[in-house]
Design a protein around this motif. Structure first.
Motif, PDB file in Angstrom:
ATOM      1  N   THR A 115     -13.894  20.493  56.243  1.00  0.00           N
ATOM      2  CA  THR A 115     -14.103  20.875  54.852  1.00  0.00           C
ATOM      3  C   THR A 115     -12.806  20.830  54.065  1.00  0.00           C
ATOM      4  OG1 THR A 115     -15.964  22.296  55.479  1.00  0.00           O
ATOM      5  CG2 THR A 115     -14.943  22.702  53.331  1.00  0.00           C
ATOM      6  N   LEU A 116     -11.751  21.386  54.626  1.00  0.00           N
ATOM      7  CA  LEU A 116     -10.477  21.407  53.913  1.00  0.00           C
ATOM      8  C   LEU A 116      -9.950  19.998  53.696  1.00  0.00           C
ATOM      9  CD1 LEU A 116      -8.705  24.486  55.542  1.00  0.00           C
ATOM     10  CD2 LEU A 116      -9.829  24.352  53.317  1.00  0.00           C
ATOM     11  N   ARG A 117     -10.054  19.163  54.713  1.00  0.00           N
ATOM     12  CA  ARG A 117      -9.587  17.784  54.559  1.00  0.00           C
ATOM     13  C   ARG A 117     -10.400  17.041  53.522  1.00  0.00           C
ATOM     14  NH1 ARG A 117      -9.128  17.202  61.099  1.00  0.00           N
ATOM     15  NH2 ARG A 117      -7.005  18.063  61.320  1.00  0.00           N
ATOM     16  N   ALA A 118     -11.714  17.277  53.519  1.00  0.00           N
ATOM     17  CA  ALA A 118     -12.569  16.622  52.534  1.00  0.00           C
ATOM     18  C   ALA A 118     -12.222  17.047  51.116  1.00  0.00           C
ATOM     19  CB  ALA A 118     -14.039  16.932  52.823  1.00  0.00           C
ATOM     20  N   GLU A 119     -11.713  18.275  50.964  1.00  0.00           N
ATOM     21  CA  GLU A 119     -11.325  18.779  49.651  1.00  0.00           C
ATOM     22  C   GLU A 119      -9.885  18.435  49.283  1.00  0.00           C
ATOM     23  OE1 GLU A 119     -13.040  20.194  47.247  1.00  0.00           O
ATOM     24  OE2 GLU A 119     -14.926  20.051  48.365  1.00  0.00           O
ATOM     25  N   GLY A 120      -9.208  17.675  50.135  1.00  0.00           N
ATOM     26  CA  GLY A 120      -7.857  17.234  49.808  1.00  0.00           C
ATOM     27  C   GLY A 120      -6.754  18.205  50.166  1.00  0.00           C
ATOM     28  N   VAL A 121      -7.058  19.191  51.012  1.00  0.00           N
ATOM     29  CA  VAL A 121      -6.039  20.156  51.450  1.00  0.00           C
ATOM     30  C   VAL A 121      -5.325  19.609  52.678  1.00  0.00           C
ATOM     31  CG1 VAL A 121      -5.643  22.504  52.311  1.00  0.00           C
ATOM     32  CG2 VAL A 121      -7.362  22.091  50.521  1.00  0.00           C
ATOM     33  N   ASP A 122      -4.020  19.688  52.685  1.00  0.00           N
ATOM     34  CA  ASP A 122      -3.189  19.228  53.801  1.00  0.00           C
ATOM     35  C   ASP A 122      -3.305  20.233  54.957  1.00  0.00           C
ATOM     36  OD1 ASP A 122      -1.186  18.427  55.531  1.00  0.00           O
ATOM     37  OD2 ASP A 122       0.413  18.449  54.035  1.00  0.00           O
ATOM     38  N   THR A 123      -3.757  19.766  56.111  1.00  0.00           N
ATOM     39  CA  THR A 123      -3.959  20.653  57.262  1.00  0.00           C
ATOM     40  C   THR A 123      -2.992  20.358  58.406  1.00  0.00           C
ATOM     41  OG1 THR A 123      -5.668  19.187  58.167  1.00  0.00           O
ATOM     42  CG2 THR A 123      -6.401  20.967  56.721  1.00  0.00           C
ATOM     43  N   ARG A 124      -1.882  19.724  58.117  1.00  0.00           N
ATOM     44  CA  ARG A 124      -0.960  19.355  59.203  1.00  0.00           C
ATOM     45  C   ARG A 124      -0.352  20.579  59.899  1.00  0.00           C
ATOM     46  NH1 ARG A 124       4.641  17.990  56.037  1.00  0.00           N
ATOM     47  NH2 ARG A 124       3.969  18.772  54.011  1.00  0.00           N
ATOM     48  N   PHE A 125      -0.375  21.740  59.244  1.00  0.00           N
ATOM     49  CA  PHE A 125       0.204  22.945  59.847  1.00  0.00           C
ATOM     50  C   PHE A 125      -0.859  23.841  60.489  1.00  0.00           C
ATOM     51  CE2 PHE A 125       3.074  22.008  56.166  1.00  0.00           C
ATOM     52  CZ  PHE A 125       4.156  21.563  56.920  1.00  0.00           C
ATOM     53  N   VAL A 126      -2.068  23.332  60.637  1.00  0.00           N
ATOM     54  CA  VAL A 126      -3.138  24.118  61.252  1.00  0.00           C
ATOM     55  C   VAL A 126      -3.120  23.924  62.760  1.00  0.00           C
ATOM     56  CG1 VAL A 126      -5.626  24.527  61.351  1.00  0.00           C
ATOM     57  CG2 VAL A 126      -4.542  23.888  59.179  1.00  0.00           C
TER      58      VAL A 126
END
Length: 311
Positions: free
Chosen positions: A66-77
């Motif tokens: 969901t976060l990736r689809a919304e354009g949020v950077d998740t590299r620190f997850v």
């Protein structure tokens, strides 16, 4: 360059439009104050990164997708094998009342560490670090993580923002005050409701005390009555945008995302409050924590009036 770095816990969310004990159809989504703000900022065109821990499970995968689809950077997850992703349940015991229950004790999100948060601050070099009072309430390690991130960002000249977001199911007011007052020494912008200000200061006038001790602005939210922005120079008020309220859950996060977006764009306090109350109005007009948050091009739609048909 990262505009905003934020950290905290995201959860799977389950919603029903009736008392949950009756069963029936439920909607599955994701929720979490910091991830809501991250989505709101991404929709408004900003580069935002979210730091968090999810379980190596299907709800964790849902959050990341969901976060990736919304354009949020998740590299620190980080995905934590053997840990579970928390979830929150929303139901409606009456037509205009939403009941919230959390299932998050010992979840992956509470395992956030100071080391990974400080490393993310250094790697992302954000313009803003956004925190809430929920994260330090989750566990001792999460409290240390929020404090370490705030201090690292402040030392690096990064503006730190804090939404108090007090949750009495997570901790007592005394415990919250002890943690948040320590955190507030590194904060540039404070968001709080009137009844949360005493958690940040024991002074007779908490706003004046926070400004005297280094906060640049204190934004006090009041729901349907709008919000006030206090700076050392002046105080401003903006009324809420009048719209039919469908669901108030997530409105505070929407307000914060609008305010921070305007701050990143260099708008003055009037412009910040205007965008904040507009984003909040979008959120309360539909069900869900973040689903109705506006895009940058959509911000002007509310000015067209109710019932307008776009052809």
């Amino acid at each position: 360059m990262t505009d905003v770095l934020t950290l905290g816990e995201a959860m799977a969310s389950i919603r029903t439009r009736a008392p949950m004990r009756l069963g029936g159809t439920a909607q599955l989504s994701v929720a979490g104050s910091e991830s809501n703000v991250a989505i709101g900022l991404a929709r408004l065109g900003h580069h935002v990164s979210w730091v968090g821990v999810v379980g190596d499970d299907q709800p964790g995968s849902l959050i990341l997708r969901t976060l990736r689809a919304e354009g949020v950077d998740t590299r620190f997850v980080r995905s934590a094998p053997g840990a579970f992703t928390g979830f929150v349940a929303f139901d409606q015991p009456a037509h205009d009342i939403t009941r919230v229950s959390y299932h998050r004790a010992g979840s992956a999100g509470s395992a956030l560490t100071a080391q990974e948060c400080v490393a993310a601050v250094a790697a992302a070099a954000p313009r803003l670090l956004h925190l809430t009072g929920i994260t330090p309430a989750l566990s001792g390690t999460a409290r240390a993580a929020a404090l370490a991130a705030a201090r690292a960002a402040h030392a690096a000249g990064v503006r730190v923002t804090l939404d108090v977001n007090y949750r009495n199911r997570l901790w007592s007011r005394a415990d919250a005050a002890a943690a948040l007052r320590e955190l507030a020494t590194s904060v540039h912008t404070v968001f709080a409701s009137e009844d949360e200000l005493d958690l940040l200061s024991a002074a007779p006038d908490p706003v004046a005390d926070l400004l005297a001790r280094g906060a640049a602005e204190v934004v006090v939210t009041a729901g349907a009555d709008g919000a006030r922005c206090h700076t050392p120079e002046r105080s401003l008020h903006r009324a809420a945008v009048p719209v039919p309220v469908v669901d108030s859950i997530g409105a505070g996060d929407a307000f914060v995302s609008g305010y921070l977006s305007a701050a990143l764009d260099g708008l003055d306090p009037e412009g910040r409050l205007d965008r904040a109350v507009t984003a909040g109005a979008f959120c309360v007009g539909a069900h869900g924590d973040w689903e109705a948050l506006p895009s940058r091009t959509g911000l002007a739609l509310l000015a067209r009036g109710n019932g307008t048909a776009l052809r």
